[in-house]
Design an enzyme around this catalytic site. Structure first.
Site, PDB file in Angstrom:
ATOM      1  N   TYR A 148     -29.778 -74.473  18.152  1.00  0.00           N
ATOM      2  CA  TYR A 148     -30.845 -75.473  18.133  1.00  0.00           C
ATOM      3  C   TYR A 148     -30.446 -76.708  17.331  1.00  0.00           C
ATOM      4  O   TYR A 148     -31.050 -77.767  17.459  1.00  0.00           O
ATOM      5  CB  TYR A 148     -32.144 -74.885  17.556  1.00  0.00           C
ATOM      6  CG  TYR A 148     -32.801 -73.854  18.460  1.00  0.00           C
ATOM      7  CD1 TYR A 148     -32.289 -73.570  19.717  1.00  0.00           C
ATOM      8  CD2 TYR A 148     -33.936 -73.164  18.063  1.00  0.00           C
ATOM      9  CE1 TYR A 148     -32.869 -72.633  20.547  1.00  0.00           C
ATOM     10  CE2 TYR A 148     -34.533 -72.218  18.894  1.00  0.00           C
ATOM     11  CZ  TYR A 148     -33.987 -71.958  20.130  1.00  0.00           C
ATOM     12  OH  TYR A 148     -34.568 -71.023  20.948  1.00  0.00           O
ATOM     13  N   LYS A 154     -24.259 -61.195  19.974  1.00  0.00           N
ATOM     14  CA  LYS A 154     -23.573 -60.971  21.263  1.00  0.00           C
ATOM     15  C   LYS A 154     -22.070 -61.122  21.019  1.00  0.00           C
ATOM     16  O   LYS A 154     -21.440 -62.066  21.503  1.00  0.00           O
ATOM     17  CB  LYS A 154     -24.064 -61.988  22.294  1.00  0.00           C
ATOM     18  CG  LYS A 154     -25.461 -61.718  22.817  1.00  0.00           C
ATOM     19  CD  LYS A 154     -25.524 -60.596  23.851  1.00  0.00           C
ATOM     20  CE  LYS A 154     -24.914 -61.027  25.156  1.00  0.00           C
ATOM     21  NZ  LYS A 154     -24.851 -59.888  26.107  1.00  0.00           N
ATOM     22  N   ASP A 204     -28.992 -58.192  23.714  1.00  0.00           N
ATOM     23  CA  ASP A 204     -29.673 -57.848  24.971  1.00  0.00           C
ATOM     24  C   ASP A 204     -30.114 -56.383  24.960  1.00  0.00           C
ATOM     25  O   ASP A 204     -31.246 -56.050  25.345  1.00  0.00           O
ATOM     26  CB  ASP A 204     -28.800 -58.162  26.192  1.00  0.00           C
ATOM     27  CG  ASP A 204     -27.378 -57.641  26.068  1.00  0.00           C
ATOM     28  OD1 ASP A 204     -26.975 -57.250  24.957  1.00  0.00           O
ATOM     29  OD2 ASP A 204     -26.663 -57.608  27.085  1.00  0.00           O
ATOM     30  N   ASP A 218     -35.696 -66.234  18.263  1.00  0.00           N
ATOM     31  CA  ASP A 218     -36.813 -66.888  18.945  1.00  0.00           C
ATOM     32  C   ASP A 218     -37.317 -65.980  20.072  1.00  0.00           C
ATOM     33  O   ASP A 218     -38.519 -65.721  20.216  1.00  0.00           O
ATOM     34  CB  ASP A 218     -36.302 -68.224  19.517  1.00  0.00           C
ATOM     35  CG  ASP A 218     -37.424 -69.184  19.838  1.00  0.00           C
ATOM     36  OD1 ASP A 218     -38.597 -68.801  19.674  1.00  0.00           O
ATOM     37  OD2 ASP A 218     -37.123 -70.318  20.268  1.00  0.00           O
ATOM     38  N   ASP A 244     -40.727 -63.154  20.214  1.00  0.00           N
ATOM     39  CA  ASP A 244     -41.777 -63.284  21.226  1.00  0.00           C
ATOM     40  C   ASP A 244     -41.972 -61.971  21.982  1.00  0.00           C
ATOM     41  O   ASP A 244     -43.089 -61.631  22.376  1.00  0.00           O
ATOM     42  CB  ASP A 244     -41.461 -64.426  22.208  1.00  0.00           C
ATOM     43  CG  ASP A 244     -42.001 -65.758  21.707  1.00  0.00           C
ATOM     44  OD1 ASP A 244     -42.319 -65.849  20.499  1.00  0.00           O
ATOM     45  OD2 ASP A 244     -42.105 -66.714  22.497  1.00  0.00           O
TER      46      ASP A 244
END
Ligand code: NAD
Length: 370
Positions: free
Chosen positions: A142, A193, A226, A250, A254
């Site tokens: 970001y 990852k 993942d 992020d 959620d």
């Protein structure tokens, strides 16, 4: 009685509506002599753009730097979809996070037994859930440079975002994770990852080193982000503290939101480094949800995420654990009594407005404090 300096930034949409319920609680604390807060208020996001053509003013930034804690509502909405990118509503929040060095975003996902049936998952999977997603907040993709869209001149454009992490950024977020875990169930799951990203390789290496050097007493496991997302919806109670980078944090937080029934239930805290001299740290507390333009101005918003965020301020910035416990217990009690805002409604429950929910919670705090 110490006076704590609070900066209230209600923002846009439902932000001011849910912030009104924090003010109600502050009013009770002041009138009962429990605590004294000196509060200032400022504009942030779209409302600030309308007034000053920026997402946050220098004056408000100075107040934020001087505050003991910032209580933030939400910002944004379709009204500002076409304002210049640099002054879009989110720029105000990103500037606060960056300038105050708020690198550690703590997002608890707690499933109150009374709400286990509003989750999209089965009751036994979520009932009694109490985990923390710890998201690195000031680094990663970001903020990384270059961040560009280039016209290639052949009818094509190329967009570039850059994922960057330095050792110190991973070390300090890992320490927050291990410290949190020590006060809970003593387990940290680090997600990245590493199979496809160099930042993932470094993330795993550094978290492992901090663990081996300083926190051998805490259980550490590594998981690909993942796979972690899948495990979060399969059996979330296996986790205690999940630590991960800005982007994965992020998304994973959620997903955790779904587990607890509604975005309207989820608080968060963003913390900076502890100042070696004052032993205090910069901190911003905000609900995970956004400005919910679809329900703004209708008295439908659930104020619990906002109130619980203020509860985190009581705990993390002011060491007012007793008052924070009262607030948590008051929220659970009001839910047990069957009061529900529309987002968490279920059969046989009493639907209440934002203000009615806030008032019921503050009444309950008052009863517990008596
Ligand atoms: P949102 O969180 O605002 O809303 C998503 C859905 O959840 C909506 O249906 C909304 O009505 C509902 N909801 C959210 N909070 C609720 C509450 N307290 N009570 C009851 N229902 C609630 O997300 P969105 O719709 O993707 O975004 C709307 C705006 O908010 C956008 O402009 C976005 O950029 C902004 N946003 C801001 C923040 C922030 O300020 N930190 C975070 C996320 C989104």
């Amino acid at each position: 009685m110490t006076t704590h300096k609070l900066l209230l930034l209600p923002g846009d949409g439902i932000g001011p509506e849910v912030m009104a319920e924090v003010k109600r609680l502050l009013g009770f604390f002041a009138s009962s002599g429990i605590a004294s807060f000196a509060t200032e208020e400022g504009l942030v996001g779209g409302c600030c753009y309308d007034a000053h053509k920026v997402a946050i003013t220098e004056e408000t930034m100075a107040k934020a730097q001087a505050a003991d804690a910032i209580i933030f509502g939400a910002c944004g909405g379709p009204k500002w979809d076409n304002v210049p990118y640099e002054v879009r509503p989110e720029a105000g929040l990103l500037r606060l996070r960056k300038d105050l060095g708020l690198f550690a975003n703590i997002r608890p996902a707690i499933c109150y037994p009374a709400l286990a049936d509003s989750s999209s998952l089965k009751r036994e999977v979520v009932e009694g859930l109490d985990i923390i997603i710890l998201r690195e907040l000031t680094g990663g993709v970001y903020f990384g440079e270059p961040k560009t869209i280039t016209d290639l001149g052949n009818g094509q454009k190329r967009a570039v975002d850059t994922q960057v992490y330095d050792t110190y950024e991973i070390e300090r977020i890992a320490r927050v994770a291990f410290e949190l875990a020590r006060k809970r169930r003593n387990k940290v799951t680090s997600m990245e990852k590493r199979n496809v990203m160099k930042t993932g390789v470094l993330w795993r290496e550094v978290v492992g080193e901090v663990h081996a050097r300083e926190y051998r007493d805490v259980q550490l496991e590594h998981m690909l982000a993942d796979a972690g997302g899948m495990q979060l919806v399969r059996w979330p109670k296996q986790f205690d503290v999940i630590v991960t980078d800005n982007l994965f944090g992020d998304m994973l937080s959620d997903i955790a939101a779904t587990l607890t029934g509604s975005l309207g239930m989820l608080p968060s805290a963003s913390l900076g480094e502890v100042d070696a001299r004052t032993r205090r740290r910069k901190a911003l507390y905000e609900p995970v949800h956004g400005s919910a333009p679809d329900i703004a101005g209708k008295g439908l918003a659930n104020p619990i995420a906002m109130l619980a965020s203020f509860g985190m301020a009581l705990r993390y910035s002011f060491s007012m654990n007793q008052e924070a416990d009262w607030l948590d217990a008051a929220i659970a009690a009001v839910l047990d009594q069957g009061l529900r805002t529309a987002d968490i409604k279920s059969d046989g429950m009493k639907i209440v407005s934002t203000a009615e929910m806030g008032a019921a919670i503050v009444d309950e705090v008052e009863r517990l404090a008596a």
